[in-house]
Design an enzyme around this catalytic site. Structure first.
Site, PDB file in Angstrom:
ATOM      1  N   GLY A  65      -1.104  15.460  -1.711  1.00 33.73           N
ATOM      2  CA  GLY A  65      -2.114  15.129  -0.716  1.00 33.73           C
ATOM      3  C   GLY A  65      -1.617  14.000   0.152  1.00 33.73           C
ATOM      4  O   GLY A  65      -0.669  13.305  -0.221  1.00 33.73           O
ATOM      5  N   HIS A  66      -2.262  13.811   1.303  1.00 30.80           N
ATOM      6  CA  HIS A  66      -1.831  12.777   2.244  1.00 30.80           C
ATOM      7  C   HIS A  66      -2.129  11.384   1.691  1.00 30.80           C
ATOM      8  O   HIS A  66      -2.831  11.243   0.686  1.00 30.80           O
ATOM      9  CB  HIS A  66      -2.522  12.981   3.598  1.00 30.80           C
ATOM     10  CG  HIS A  66      -4.022  12.976   3.509  1.00 30.80           C
ATOM     11  ND1 HIS A  66      -4.764  11.832   3.532  1.00 30.80           N
ATOM     12  CD2 HIS A  66      -4.910  13.991   3.376  1.00 30.80           C
ATOM     13  CE1 HIS A  66      -6.049  12.131   3.430  1.00 30.80           C
ATOM     14  NE2 HIS A  66      -6.164  13.438   3.327  1.00 30.80           N
ATOM     15  N   ASN A  67      -1.611  10.340   2.361  1.00 32.18           N
ATOM     16  CA  ASN A  67      -1.940   8.958   1.969  1.00 32.18           C
ATOM     17  C   ASN A  67      -3.453   8.797   2.106  1.00 32.18           C
ATOM     18  O   ASN A  67      -4.025   9.132   3.140  1.00 32.18           O
ATOM     19  CB  ASN A  67      -1.276   7.930   2.908  1.00 32.18           C
ATOM     20  CG  ASN A  67       0.243   7.879   2.738  1.00 32.18           C
ATOM     21  OD1 ASN A  67       0.972   7.984   3.710  1.00 32.18           O
ATOM     22  ND2 ASN A  67       0.709   7.719   1.523  1.00 32.18           N
ATOM     23  N   GLY A  68      -4.093   8.303   1.049  1.00 31.55           N
ATOM     24  CA  GLY A  68      -5.542   8.117   1.120  1.00 31.55           C
ATOM     25  C   GLY A  68      -6.337   9.349   0.713  1.00 31.55           C
ATOM     26  O   GLY A  68      -7.547   9.393   0.882  1.00 31.55           O
ATOM     27  N   SER A  69      -5.688  10.375   0.150  1.00 33.41           N
ATOM     28  CA  SER A  69      -6.417  11.593  -0.210  1.00 33.41           C
ATOM     29  C   SER A  69      -7.058  11.479  -1.599  1.00 33.41           C
ATOM     30  O   SER A  69      -7.792  12.363  -2.015  1.00 33.41           O
ATOM     31  CB  SER A  69      -5.483  12.800  -0.188  1.00 33.41           C
ATOM     32  OG  SER A  69      -4.477  12.658  -1.166  1.00 33.41           O
ATOM     33  N   GLY A  70      -6.746  10.391  -2.319  1.00 31.15           N
ATOM     34  CA  GLY A  70      -7.362  10.189  -3.630  1.00 31.15           C
ATOM     35  C   GLY A  70      -6.395  10.370  -4.798  1.00 31.15           C
ATOM     36  O   GLY A  70      -6.797  10.226  -5.953  1.00 31.15           O
ATOM     37  N   LYS A  71      -5.134  10.650  -4.499  1.00 30.98           N
ATOM     38  CA  LYS A  71      -4.151  10.901  -5.558  1.00 30.98           C
ATOM     39  C   LYS A  71      -4.022   9.714  -6.512  1.00 30.98           C
ATOM     40  O   LYS A  71      -4.098   9.869  -7.724  1.00 30.98           O
ATOM     41  CB  LYS A  71      -2.737  11.131  -4.981  1.00 30.98           C
ATOM     42  CG  LYS A  71      -2.590  12.280  -4.028  1.00 30.98           C
ATOM     43  CD  LYS A  71      -1.102  12.498  -3.713  1.00 30.98           C
ATOM     44  CE  LYS A  71      -0.412  11.318  -3.088  1.00 30.98           C
ATOM     45  NZ  LYS A  71      -0.479  11.197  -1.660  1.00 30.98           N
ATOM     46  N   SER A  72      -3.823   8.533  -5.939  1.00 35.84           N
ATOM     47  CA  SER A  72      -3.574   7.379  -6.797  1.00 35.84           C
ATOM     48  C   SER A  72      -4.837   6.938  -7.520  1.00 35.84           C
ATOM     49  O   SER A  72      -4.765   6.410  -8.628  1.00 35.84           O
ATOM     50  CB  SER A  72      -3.015   6.214  -5.985  1.00 35.84           C
ATOM     51  OG  SER A  72      -1.771   6.589  -5.458  1.00 35.84           O
ATOM     52  N   GLU A 118       4.160   8.879  -7.749  1.00 37.48           N
ATOM     53  CA  GLU A 118       5.091   8.740  -6.616  1.00 37.48           C
ATOM     54  C   GLU A 118       6.391   8.094  -7.074  1.00 37.48           C
ATOM     55  O   GLU A 118       6.972   7.268  -6.372  1.00 37.48           O
ATOM     56  CB  GLU A 118       4.463   7.911  -5.492  1.00 37.48           C
ATOM     57  CG  GLU A 118       3.131   8.488  -5.069  1.00 37.48           C
ATOM     58  CD  GLU A 118       2.903   8.407  -3.581  1.00 37.48           C
ATOM     59  OE1 GLU A 118       3.875   8.195  -2.829  1.00 37.48           O
ATOM     60  OE2 GLU A 118       1.758   8.591  -3.171  1.00 37.48           O
TER      61      GLU A 118
END
Lengths: 281, 290
Positions: free
Chosen positions: A42-49, A168
């Site tokens: 997902g993009h930066n800020g998509s909730g992955k982290s 990441e």
């Protein structure tokens, strides 16, 4: 296959008290079975982290629950649950504590009160698994990025986790370092059947997984095999990702009027199609 | 503003038992208004060179020419402030350097430090915020309330606000998602063209070097071992392999196709678009022949 981890209708906001609060993660569910390799993209800020932090109890959901080995993660079983998972983060320089490679790998074992003889054995075994067995007394800071991340993986493996989470872990490495780390993870999986969750926006890395979770704006947009996810094509680009190289080129070739049978995920498939559709006549 | 490195060497902790030489007789020139890529492995000396471009480091031997300023080994250089205003460096993860209360103040800090009036610095900040792709209302926000990608853009605006003639980029897209990477790289390319900047990109991305650079220098073990246009550099795959570097994916793919049809293409393609056009052209020719 026993379930290792699951998220069930998980919603989380960093600012729940605010009126117009935005959910960083919204109603996300998925489950990971023993031996799976799951990629979360997902993009930066998509909730992955945020998902990564929910998985190891750094954050708790406002709705839904996180289960580790079928038990709902809570303050009581937090430490027991964390000991089941090894985590490797983005920046290799931020996770070293030991003065030498073997001290660093031993750190968590010491914290867990593992007896000395067993500790030595486990440290050596873990470093051997990531092919860093010849670096026992090296200083971590003098290693290359790829080597540092392999040591970090060894640190996680020494605890004999049920699950390895790579947050990441390859995004700061040069191409060679990235290849080293991914080969290491592939070899580990082949040898030990380790369960892996990799959080990434590198699509080539996601292609190695059995299953891909595609996040957009905090929601799970799609889940499927890499083939199924990459078949979404332009949606990937629209949501901040990219297409794998071979697919991008297939599209451009078709635009140029080159006859092809389809769009391809790997270079091999594209080369073969180019050959059969154009030359082998 | 031309930059010339003449036979520069650099050693960390010189004269101590910990002395470690990082650069050996590095010699190349970056003409004004060109886009220069510097490629090499971790530890090849890229970051050490980078700090010579605005005299953060001074060579232990040799000379660095920055426009009409010359930094010579062993001599004390005075008034480097002007050099540092003209050569802006965007370090890796520049968002770690943000510190002010608001985005506006953070962008204004650099130019005001160089004696620009408050009014002028504010005008620059207001113009730049749009240029780096941020909405104007972020100016009043704390930089620490922004996302990582937005913070990076603020930090870049802070460097641009000094109106440098040369901009040095150290892995400017590390950690960004693919869209963010492309947006940032395209933005620098646009600035490079519109503002007539000299751009120096330090990277390990062969793809970015192929797509954007006029010239490439390859660093290996502290020496500049190869230099030339992307066409020159990527023609010689064997040499690259000996330096443990892989040519860009596009070039590798082109070679696969050339091998398959046993016909070399007329040029080395540097972007996916170019390669698709070239493959289509070769196919048409083959068909016309048969």
């Amino acid at each position: 296959m026993p379930e290792i981890l699951s998220l069930n209708n998980v919603t989380f906001s960093y600012t729940p008290e605010e009126e117009r609060s935005r959910n960083a993660v919204e109603n996300v569910s998925f489950s990971v079975q023993e031996g799976d390799w799951i990629a979360i993209v997902g993009h930066n800020g998509s909730g992955k982290s945020t998902i990564a932090k929910l998985m190891n109890g750094l954050l708790y959901p406002q709705q839904g629950d996180v289960r580790i080995l079928r038990e709902v993660l809570n303050e009581e079983n937090l430490w027991e649950s964390r000991s089941q998972m090894g985590m490797v983060f983005q920046n290799p320089d931020n996770q070293f504590v030991g003065a030498t490679v073997q001290d660093d790998v031993a750190f968590a074992l010491e914290n867990n009160g593992v007896p000395f003889e067993e500790m030595v054995e486990r440290v050596h075994a873990a470093l051997g698994q990531v092919k860093m067995g010849n670096f026992l007394d090296h200083e971590p800071h003098h290693l290359s990025g790829g080597q540092k991340q392999r040591v970090a993986i060894a640190g996680a493996l020494a605890l004999k986790p049920k699950l390895l989470i790579l947050d990441e872990a390859t995004s700061m490495l040069d191409p060679q370092g990235r290849a080293e780390v991914l080969q290491t993870v592939q070899a580990l999986r082949a040898e030990t059947g380790l369960t892996v969750i990799s959080i990434t926006h590198d699509l080539e890395e996601a292609m190695l997984a059995d299953r891909v979770l595609f996040m957009n704006d905090g929601k799970k947009f799609a889940e499927g095999s890499p083939d199924e996810i990459f078949a979404l094509g332009d949606k990937l680009v629209e949501f901040g990702l990219d297409l794998p190289f071979a697919m991008k080129l297939s599209k451009l070739l078709q635009k140029e009027g080159v006859p092809l049978m389809g769009q391809h995920m790997t270079e091999e498939e594209l080369v073969n199609d180019l050959w059969t559709s154009n030359f082998n006549k | 503003m031309d930059i010339k490195l003449q036979q520069i060497s650099y050693a960390y902790a010189q004269g101590t038992p910990f002395e470690k030489r990082a650069l050996f007789d590095v010699d190349f020139e970056i003409p004004s208004h060109t886009y220069q890529a510097i490629i090499g492995h971790t530890g090849s000396g890229k970051s050490t060179i980078l700090q010579h471009f605005n005299a953060l480091l001074k060579p232990t031997s040799g000379e660095v020419h920055i426009g009409d300023r010359i930094v010579v080994a062993g001599k004390k250089a005075k008034d480097l402030k002007a050099v540092r205003q003209k050569v802006g460096i965007v370090f890796q993860f520049p968002e770690h350097q943000l510190f002010e209360e608001t985005v506006l103040k953070d962008i204004m800090f650099g130019p005001m430090n160089f004696g620009v009036s408050e009014k002028e610095a504010e005008a620059r900040a207001r113009e730049l915020v749009g240029l780096v792709g941020l909405p104007e209302d972020v100016l009043e926000k704390s930089p620490f309330d922004l996302s990582g990608g937005q913070m990076r853009r603020v930090a870049i605006a802070g460097v641009l606000a000094m109106e440098p003639e040369v901009i040095v980029l150290d892995e400017p897209t590390a950690g960004l998602d693919p869209r963010g990477q492309k947006e940032i790289m395209d933005m620098f390319y646009k600035l490079h063209q519109e503002r007539g900047l000299t751009t120096i990109l330090v990277t390990h991305s062969m793809e970015d070097a192929a797509r954007y650079a006029d010239n490439i220098v390859i660093m290996h073990e502290g020496k500049n071992v190869l230099r030339g246009t992307p066409q020159d550099i990527f023609k010689d795959v064997e040499t690259l392999k000996n330096l443990r570097l892989e040519p860009p994916r596009i070039v590798r793919f082109q070679q696969k196709i050339e091998k398959m049809i046993n016909t070399p293409f007329s040029k080395i393609c540097l972007t996916e678009e170019e390669l698709a056009t070239e493959i289509a052209r070769v196919l048409r020719e083959e068909r016309a022949e048969s």
